[in-house]
Design an enzyme around this catalytic site. Structure first.
Site, PDB file in Angstrom:
ATOM      1  N   ASP A   1       9.256   2.777   2.014  1.00  0.00           N
ATOM      2  CA  ASP A   1       8.044   3.478   2.443  1.00  0.00           C
ATOM      3  C   ASP A   1       7.872   3.200   3.939  1.00  0.00           C
ATOM      4  OD1 ASP A   1       5.483   4.222   3.173  1.00  0.00           O
ATOM      5  OD2 ASP A   1       4.548   3.556   1.307  1.00  0.00           O
TER       6      ASP A   1
ATOM      7  N   PHE B   1       0.857  -1.185   0.000  1.00  0.00           N
ATOM      8  CA  PHE B   1       0.000   0.000   0.000  1.00  0.00           C
ATOM      9  C   PHE B   1       0.890   1.230   0.000  1.00  0.00           C
ATOM     10  CE2 PHE B   1      -2.322   3.533   1.866  1.00  0.00           C
ATOM     11  CZ  PHE B   1      -3.451   3.553   1.049  1.00  0.00           C
TER      12      PHE B   1
ATOM     13  N   LYS C   1       2.638   9.718   8.565  1.00  0.00           N
ATOM     14  CA  LYS C   1       1.753   9.471   9.698  1.00  0.00           C
ATOM     15  C   LYS C   1       2.157  10.067  11.052  1.00  0.00           C
ATOM     16  CE  LYS C   1      -1.060   5.824   7.829  1.00  0.00           C
ATOM     17  NZ  LYS C   1      -0.641   5.226   6.559  1.00  0.00           N
TER      18      LYS C   1
HETATM   19  C1  LIG Z   1      -0.890   5.481   5.189  1.00  0.00           C
HETATM   20  C2  LIG Z   1       0.138   5.024   4.219  1.00  0.00           C
HETATM   21  C3  LIG Z   1       0.350   5.700   3.008  1.00  0.00           C
HETATM   22  C4  LIG Z   1      -0.511   6.862   2.560  1.00  0.00           C
HETATM   23  O1  LIG Z   1      -0.452   7.948   3.417  1.00  0.00           O
HETATM   24  P1  LIG Z   1      -1.559   9.120   3.297  1.00  0.00           P
HETATM   25  O2  LIG Z   1      -1.099  10.129   4.305  1.00  0.00           O
HETATM   26  O3  LIG Z   1      -2.874   8.502   3.611  1.00  0.00           O
HETATM   27  O4  LIG Z   1      -1.498   9.620   1.897  1.00  0.00           O
HETATM   28  C5  LIG Z   1       1.367   5.258   2.181  1.00  0.00           C
HETATM   29  N1  LIG Z   1       2.133   4.209   2.531  1.00  0.00           N
HETATM   30  C6  LIG Z   1       1.960   3.532   3.677  1.00  0.00           C
HETATM   31  C7  LIG Z   1       2.862   2.395   4.012  1.00  0.00           C
HETATM   32  C8  LIG Z   1       0.947   3.903   4.555  1.00  0.00           C
HETATM   33  O5  LIG Z   1       0.748   3.208   5.683  1.00  0.00           O
END
Ligand SMILES: *Cc1c(COP(=O)(O)O)cnc(C)c1O
Length: 395
Positions: free
Chosen positions: A215, A128, A244
């Site tokens: 990520d 994701f 986050k």
């Molecule tokens: C939450 C998340 C995203 C996206 O972040 P947003 O602030 O919602 O755009 C991307 N990568 C990972 C691993 C995430 O947990």
């Protein structure tokens, strides 16, 4: 409930109005123990005084100024964040998806600089990476992509945790420029990779001249018991994305880089109006300072062990529990059947939890949790899971 909002979320019928540490209260005054922290966002819990003070002070002084000028808090946060991650330079934005967009733009330019006209990035199944067009294209979940075609091109997909699959891509394709990977897949079900996976990716990337892009939007900023999850494998990525927990709820994201990757974005090639404004950066500085001063990275490691041991004791032998996994305060309990219904039951029992990938209970509590609160979450979630499994076994 109003019709004025697009139905992007199937919301629970409850309105949270106040929080303090790991607890929140709804509009009826009912208290909940928060084992989700706004999906790994409120690492310091709710209404943390250091963040409240920093934001209030900055709001009274200067909320926003264009990136056409120097921004002192942004410079300080850039230095702190890159130092903690062993990186060199930061680009600030407002969300995780935007941080990944910056990383993908870096990867593509990195390719073009070497004469690769159609650069490709290796991404993983069940990954994701966000909801913008490029990041949903990088995401390994058809449900998130469906109806938004044509997808952005230039991704090659491999199974998560499988180094040989990456080696096969290296042998067969000449246009790969980077690997984008979550150290632990969050939305995909709190999936951990085999030991040595990230170190293996580091080695493959070095050998092929690719960028390793981690990520760490969910895993970063202390959650897994290290500042960044890549540090469990003693590697440093070329590009790391963070969001986050960085602002404890004040929107901020960052794409940090080192080496050649850190030199690619130049004036005119990328930008963000709000990105790195004084308000968001003061929040970010307060978060990093507090995590460091209160030893919350070590605390995440210890508490995570305590909670997983608790879950293994209470659920390890229960029929229908497939696996208890995770690292630090990123905890997944995979059941053998879909358990989305447990979110509502947990709410009714005064607990905020999440279910992801259909059958995985996901816990991302604030790092400021007390031992008693951690034990209460283990007890409450175990009880709910046991009851659920007994019922559905009989049906
Ligand atoms: C939450 C998340 C995203 C996206 O972040 P947003 O602030 O919602 O755009 C991307 N990568 C990972 C691993 C995430 O947990």
């Amino acid at each position: 409930m109003t019709d004025a909002l697009m139905s992007t979320y199937a919301r629970l019928p409850v309105t949270m109005v106040r929080g303090e540490g790991a607890r929140v209260w709804d509009s009826d005054g009912r208290a909940y123990l928060d084992a989700l922290a706004g999906i790994a966002v409120c690492a310091l819990g709710h209404a943390h005084p250091a963040v409240a003070e920093a934001v209030a002070d900055q709001a009274r002084t200067l909320v926003h100024v264009s990136n056409n000028y120097r921004i002192e808090a942004q410079e300080r946060l850039g230095e702190r964040l890159t130092q903690l991650a062993g990186h060199e330079r930061a680009f600030f934005c407002n969300s995780g998806a935007e941080a990944n967009e910056a990383a993908l733009k870096i990867a593509r330019r990195y390719g073009h600089e070497q004469g690769i006209d159609e650069p490709a990035v290796i991404v993983c199944e069940r990954a994701f990476h966000g909801r913008t067009l490029a990041t949903l294209s990088a995401t390994g979940n058809r449900k998130i992509q469906a109806g938004f075609e044509p997808l952005v091109q230039g991704f090659v997909r491999v199974p998560f945790g499988d180094i040989d699959a990456v080696e096969r891509v290296a042998a067969n394709r000449r246009n790969v420029v980077a690997v984008l990977v979550e150290p632990i897949q969050g939305e995909g079900g709190v999936r951990t990779a085999p030991d040595g996976y990230l170190a293996g990716l580091r080695e493959v990337c070095d050998r092929n001249g690719w960028l390793l892009m981690c990520d760490e939007i969910q895993t970063g900023v202390g959650r897994t018991g290290r500042w960044f999850a890549q540090q469990h494998e003693n590697i440093v990525a070329d590009v790391t994305t963070v969001a986050k927990a960085l602002g404890n709820g004040v929107p901020i994201g960052a794409c940090i880089a080192r080496g050649p990757a850190a030199e690619i974005l130049v004036p005119g090639s990328h930008g963000s109006t709000f990105g790195g404004n004084p308000l968001a950066c003061r929040a970010g500085l307060a978060v990093l300072d507090t995590i460091e001063a209160d030893g919350l990275v070590e605390r995440a490691a210890t508490l995570g062990e305590r909670m997983r041991a608790g879950f293994r004791a209470s659920l390890g032998e229960v029929e229908g529990v497939r696996e208890i996994r995770g690292q630090g305060l990123m905890i997944g309990i995979e059941l053998e059947r879909d358990c989305g219904a447990l979110v509502r039951r947990a709410l009714d029992a005064g607990l905020l939890i999440n279910v992801t990938a259909g059958s995985t209970l996901r816990l991302l509590p604030p790092l400021v949790l007390s031992d008693d609160q951690a034990d209460a979450i283990v007890e409450g979630v175990s009880e709910l899971a046991r009851t659920f499994l007994t019922e559905s076994a009989g049906s």
